[in-house]
Design an enzyme around this catalytic site. Sequence first.
Site, PDB file in Angstrom:
ATOM      1  CG  HIS A   1      -2.149   0.816   1.065  1.00  0.00           C
ATOM      2  ND1 HIS A   1      -2.405   1.606  -0.040  1.00  0.00           N
ATOM      3  CD2 HIS A   1      -3.220   0.992   1.901  1.00  0.00           C
ATOM      4  CE1 HIS A   1      -3.569   2.213   0.118  1.00  0.00           C
ATOM      5  NE2 HIS A   1      -4.084   1.866   1.276  1.00  0.00           N
TER       6      HIS A   1
ATOM      7  CG  ASP B   1     -11.519 -13.572 -19.675  1.00  0.00           C
ATOM      8  OD1 ASP B   1     -10.744 -14.511 -19.410  1.00  0.00           O
ATOM      9  OD2 ASP B   1     -12.427 -13.655 -20.529  1.00  0.00           O
TER      10      ASP B   1
END
Length: 424
Positions: A157, A370
């Site tokens: 982060h 995908d």
Amino acid sequence: MEVISKEIIKPSCETPLHLRNLKLSYLDQLLPPIYIPFVFFYEADESRGLTCSNHVQICQELKNSLSKSLTSFYPLAGRIRDNFVIDCNDNGVEFVNARIHAHLTDVLKSESDPECLKQYIPLDPSAIDNPCEGALFAVQVTFFDCGGIAIGVCFSHRIADCTSIMAFVEAWAATTTGKTEVSQFSFDLANYFPPRDFSGFDPCRVRKSNDKITMRRFVFDKEKLAALRKAAISPSATTVKNPSRVELVSAFIWKHFIELSKHNGAKKNFAASHVVNLRTRTSPPQILGNVFGNSVMSVSAISESVQEYYELVRKLRRSIRTITEDYITESQSGDRYVNDLFNVVSSLMKGELEGCSFSSWSKLPFYEVDYGFGKPVWLGTTALPLRNIIILVNTRCGEGIEAWVNMKQDNLEMLEVQFKLISH
């Protein structure tokens, strides 16, 4: 779970010397040095070549496309130096190849238990120390006996927000399927928010806890959201027009967080902090629209006591809307955001304020990722090492919100009682 291999994947092309040192912005510096995890789950589909017999081929394709994608997102393959600079040295990211002797349906049946998801990510995000020898990004690809696949991602982060990482994940998936046109990101956030010296400031300190922190998932479906929307209508005062799903869920959790704290004898004010994406709040939005990094600010709404639900919805909206273009501009050239943030942190440290923090991932296209074997059937995350952190994600159908709540166990149990009463 059987780990088959671990290796380091480096960019396919060497990063030019003039791009070697990338300054962190001060927004990056203010974020805790923790890993943020999420896991995509994909069903087996023999028509797309996803079977239990071609693991080696699938893994090799994913590694090759990962290497190519890192060339454009080269900071992810670097290492942080002195909390000021990413050394874009092409040291690489970690790639774990694993197999689990189970079926994907077993995971989906136990999806309410985030603890079981830890085995599908390449490192333990509940540990603040870096277990990957400095790697800023890590991925684990896990193959199920049924042919299903889990792709678990962890990222530091300190260098990026979820919007940035999702841009990279989308680029990686697109490269895997042979697409050449992917979104281009710039890496000049520090030009807008130059680094500062925050020596002695520990962004984890206010959220650390001596108590065991666990995570629980709450699914706010269409019916529960409709009930909350009805409750958000004020009988006398001004009602928030068209409250968002994120506002409704955040206000519900905030309200019961206040009630839990009061039940435990707390005599203090209560804050609900929201992470606000800056990319859509400048004019034109292209100014920060394609900037990689933590292009976010945290803003807090404060309540002095248990209030009506609709009042908390209104306070949340008002606080989020304080992050205007003028506010952002003043924070670039001055100390407005830093002062506001440190005032809240100071109150938390003094015990004058108790707080919970929300991060919404609801606008991110998780269910569109995908890699060539279809779209994910589910996305999950797992426990973080900090207390009172809530992550909000869309359900797969797009109509609901999943709230992944990090709290003490007894607080979670009391929250669950209230959650079950929403539609009654």
